[in-house]
Enzyme design. Sequence first.
Site, PDB file in Angstrom:
ATOM      1  N   HIS A  78      58.049  92.242  55.494  1.00  0.00           N
ATOM      2  CA  HIS A  78      58.903  92.529  56.667  1.00  0.00           C
ATOM      3  C   HIS A  78      58.059  92.730  57.928  1.00  0.00           C
ATOM      4  O   HIS A  78      58.401  93.541  58.788  1.00  0.00           O
ATOM      5  CB  HIS A  78      59.769  93.772  56.440  1.00  0.00           C
ATOM      6  N   ASN A 151      68.919  94.892  53.012  1.00  0.00           N
ATOM      7  CA  ASN A 151      68.682  93.469  53.258  1.00  0.00           C
ATOM      8  C   ASN A 151      70.002  92.769  53.561  1.00  0.00           C
ATOM      9  O   ASN A 151      71.069  93.362  53.409  1.00  0.00           O
ATOM     10  CB  ASN A 151      68.055  92.819  52.017  1.00  0.00           C
ATOM     11  N   HIS A 342      62.342 104.592  55.330  1.00  0.00           N
ATOM     12  CA  HIS A 342      62.055 105.050  53.971  1.00  0.00           C
ATOM     13  C   HIS A 342      63.373 105.329  53.245  1.00  0.00           C
ATOM     14  O   HIS A 342      64.146 106.172  53.708  1.00  0.00           O
ATOM     15  CB  HIS A 342      61.211 106.323  54.061  1.00  0.00           C
TER      16      HIS A 342
HETATM   17 FE1  HDE Z   1      60.950  97.107  50.825  1.00  0.00          FE
HETATM   18  N1  HDE Z   1      59.138  97.607  51.583  1.00  0.00           N
HETATM   19  N2  HDE Z   1      60.231  97.296  48.954  1.00  0.00           N
HETATM   20  N3  HDE Z   1      62.741  96.449  50.054  1.00  0.00           N
HETATM   21  N4  HDE Z   1      61.706  96.865  52.662  1.00  0.00           N
HETATM   22  C1  HDE Z   1      58.825  97.666  52.879  1.00  0.00           C
HETATM   23  O1  HDE Z   1      57.664  99.425  53.878  1.00  0.00           O
HETATM   24  C2  HDE Z   1      59.091  97.920  48.630  1.00  0.00           C
HETATM   25  C3  HDE Z   1      63.050  96.331  48.730  1.00  0.00           C
HETATM   26  C4  HDE Z   1      62.998  96.593  53.000  1.00  0.00           C
HETATM   27  O2  HDE Z   1      62.049  97.344  59.187  1.00  0.00           O
HETATM   28  C5  HDE Z   1      57.474  98.256  53.118  1.00  0.00           C
HETATM   29  O3  HDE Z   1      57.349 100.187  55.962  1.00  0.00           O
HETATM   30  C6  HDE Z   1      58.976  98.020  47.200  1.00  0.00           C
HETATM   31  C7  HDE Z   1      64.462  96.183  48.539  1.00  0.00           C
HETATM   32  C8  HDE Z   1      63.130  96.496  54.435  1.00  0.00           C
HETATM   33  O4  HDE Z   1      60.326  98.642  58.834  1.00  0.00           O
HETATM   34  C9  HDE Z   1      56.987  98.626  51.714  1.00  0.00           C
HETATM   35  C10 HDE Z   1      60.093  97.420  46.694  1.00  0.00           C
HETATM   36  C11 HDE Z   1      64.994  96.200  49.801  1.00  0.00           C
HETATM   37  C12 HDE Z   1      61.853  96.749  54.930  1.00  0.00           C
HETATM   38  C13 HDE Z   1      58.136  98.168  50.855  1.00  0.00           C
HETATM   39  C14 HDE Z   1      60.887  96.987  47.807  1.00  0.00           C
HETATM   40  C15 HDE Z   1      63.910  96.363  50.726  1.00  0.00           C
HETATM   41  C16 HDE Z   1      60.996  96.985  53.796  1.00  0.00           C
HETATM   42  C17 HDE Z   1      56.561  97.422  53.967  1.00  0.00           C
HETATM   43  C18 HDE Z   1      60.462  97.183  45.248  1.00  0.00           C
HETATM   44  C19 HDE Z   1      66.461  96.045  50.198  1.00  0.00           C
HETATM   45  C20 HDE Z   1      61.425  96.744  56.376  1.00  0.00           C
HETATM   46  C21 HDE Z   1      56.456  98.115  55.296  1.00  0.00           C
HETATM   47  C22 HDE Z   1      60.628  98.361  44.521  1.00  0.00           C
HETATM   48  C23 HDE Z   1      67.284  97.128  49.717  1.00  0.00           C
HETATM   49  C24 HDE Z   1      61.643  98.084  56.998  1.00  0.00           C
HETATM   50  C25 HDE Z   1      57.199  99.342  55.134  1.00  0.00           C
HETATM   51  C26 HDE Z   1      61.325  98.026  58.465  1.00  0.00           C
HETATM   52  C27 HDE Z   1      59.635  97.296  53.889  1.00  0.00           C
HETATM   53  C28 HDE Z   1      58.135  98.349  49.528  1.00  0.00           C
HETATM   54  C29 HDE Z   1      62.106  96.271  47.644  1.00  0.00           C
HETATM   55  C30 HDE Z   1      64.124  96.398  52.131  1.00  0.00           C
HETATM   56  C31 HDE Z   1      55.658  98.055  51.304  1.00  0.00           C
HETATM   57  C32 HDE Z   1      57.817  98.650  46.452  1.00  0.00           C
HETATM   58  C33 HDE Z   1      65.206  96.064  47.217  1.00  0.00           C
HETATM   59  C34 HDE Z   1      64.379  96.190  55.225  1.00  0.00           C
HETATM   60  O5  HDE Z   1      56.795  99.995  51.573  1.00  0.00           O
END
Ligand code: HDE
Length: 692
Positions: A78, A151, A342
């Site tokens: 993202h 998402n 978060h």
């Molecule tokens: Fe994320 N995801 N994600 N994700 N995600 C990040 O956090 C992660 C997942 C989502 O505009 C990171 O600050 C793991 C699902 C959005 O700043 C990180 C898993 C969904 C955004 C991270 C998921 C999301 C992130 C990278 C699997 C939809 C952008 C930078 C368990 C419900 C937020 C950050 C923004 C961002 C980890 C799966 C949505 C690395 C470990 C499912 C919208 O922490």
Amino acid sequence: MSKDERRKVNEHSKDEQLEQFRTDNRGKKMTTNQGVRVSEDEHSLKAGERGPTLMEDFHFREKMTHFDHERIPERVVHARGFGVHGYFQVYEPMTKYTKAKFLQDPSVKTPVFVRFSTVAGSRGSGDTVRDVRGFATKFYTEEGNYDLVGNNIPVFFIQDAIKFPDLVHAFKPEPHNEMPQASTAHDTFWDFVANNEETAHMIMWAMSDRAIPRSYRMMEGFGVHTFRLVNEQGKAHFVKFHWKPVLGVHSLVWDEAQKIAGKDPDFHRRDLWEAIERGDEAEFELGVQMIDEEDEFKFDFDILDPTKLWPEEMIPVHIIGKMTLNRNQDNVFAETEQAAFHPGHVVPGIDFTNDPLLQGRLFSYTDTQLIRLGGPNFHEIPINRPVCPFHNNQYDGYHRMTINTGPVAYHKNSLQQNDPAPASEEEGGYVHYQEKVEGRKIRQRSDSFKDHYSQAKLFWNSMSPVEKEHIISAFRFEVGKVKSKDVRRQVVEMFNRVDHKLAKQIAVGVGVKPPEKDEGAKVTLKSPALSQENTIKTPLTRTVAILADTGFDDAEVSQVIKAFRKAGVIPDIISTALGMIKGDNGKEIEAAHTLQTADSVLYDAVYIPGGKESIERLKKQKAALDFINEAFSHYKAIGALSEGIDLLMSAAGAHSVSEPGVITAASGKAIDAFSKELIEAIGEHRQWERTV
Ligand code: HDE
């Protein structure tokens, strides 16, 4: 309401809080960061006019050092995103289901900051690539920040967070040559897919039009995981969150999306920014699907499995409030880039479930902010600060802003009457839902998570014929770019477990022998809510390119533009040069773009006005002909009046005039009816029945 008035709407005044941190340079003298006035900012300090630069030039060194450190690590996923401010209001009290204060009083406007994003690409990648879109909302509630980090697709690729690094390593550019950028059309991604069957459902969505949205303002948002709503009495309901765009859910066509990525890589952020600047607020209704705790096991899917959705026809979405996005950020770095979302930022009344993907996310997001924002004090960055006061015994760390006073920074204490003291549940203290948990420590997945194909098939069944065609083409494009024949074969085999016809179609396009045996999931159910064909259709905020040159029919154009404006359609005059162009009656109109600066793919529709001279001039321009032809082949509404019809036929062929969504009228007399029909066609978004 004017923009300034709208700004004032946020009664909780996030603005005021931000204001104190803002540096306003107007009317100020330049200083160093230590406050010393700077006398010269164009020449470094040198020994003599042609001499060496001196180390003692502290202004030069400070300016350069700061510049050298301007970048922070981009988000690992993202990375490319864009933020916008607004507010949220609940329609009626949700007391029965949750005690969350921001969901009680319809008169309360809770400030929000939303960051939309793509997932795979780097921060500088294009907006319109085929990808999932992030839809992260921070609610600045009076009880603390609540983040709904969702998402635009309601399910996810994997079921357990421990697989996330593998998934991301597979879709990111391949490490040996860092290609391809912002694209899943490569070997490692499809190798991961074929060897991790839980991805099947999400892949169907990612290959559908959902992955190429027309606008951030025209996509749904989903919390994906199952959360809990908990009321004052401690009663809980399982819940899934939805954002429903008031403008409906609409997508680009793939050819268009690819071209836009070159013509205007900022297409989505520009669309959002310009809409807000114009005063066109972006609105999303918040919906909830709820399941009683007692009904947890009543479904043929596990409600904790993030690769499953809850069909809306089975569990209806109750619309409970609306989010209005109405204010552009002031500084992309300070706000979009430093925003720290978060899923663990919850408020009393909203709680977690044991979804293993959610549980893993609860660890990952704080961890990622520590590296990205450089320490544990990121909550003090203005965009992340709660609007309510916060007090605890945490101190120090990189970039601490608060000057904590006094000697006491521990609990319990007597020197400070034990303040800050924990709050009881009645006083608003967050108490975790007391779910009973027991079990052995095992590394296993529940059998109830093992059906990877039924809902993939449900999605396929729910698509209209055109949407199915788009999915097949997307597979052919993506898998067609995979070099390994074996991976291509594995993909075909895997999707034969979704639908036999689909797999055969993919196979034909990617050089794989079509599977003989039908192994498709035996599901005949459809969920009409999944098809974009059934979405809201409106001409509001759609853009139309008006192709005109000297001698255009001014009376006609004025009347049509008036009708567009009344219907909320945004017209742009495009000509051969910028500036004023003269109509057939001598009146002038300003061309905002030229055939060089604008492009067909950047508009929703085209209108070709009459005017003999104008048409004669445009006919000589290949760019004008291409413009029209491309709009025609992208199924867009096209309107042509009198001589304009001639240009249309030269560009898109004589048959074009009788195709759906092509509105023509031979004489200027029928302008009202023409405008009405054209606006209706624009509101339809695309004319899929057209033969192109
Ligand atoms: Fe994320 N995801 N994600 N994700 N995600 C990040 O956090 C992660 C997942 C989502 O505009 C990171 O600050 C793991 C699902 C959005 O700043 C990180 C898993 C969904 C955004 C991270 C998921 C999301 C992130 C990278 C699997 C939809 C952008 C930078 C368990 C419900 C937020 C950050 C923004 C961002 C980890 C799966 C949505 C690395 C470990 C499912 C919208 O922490």
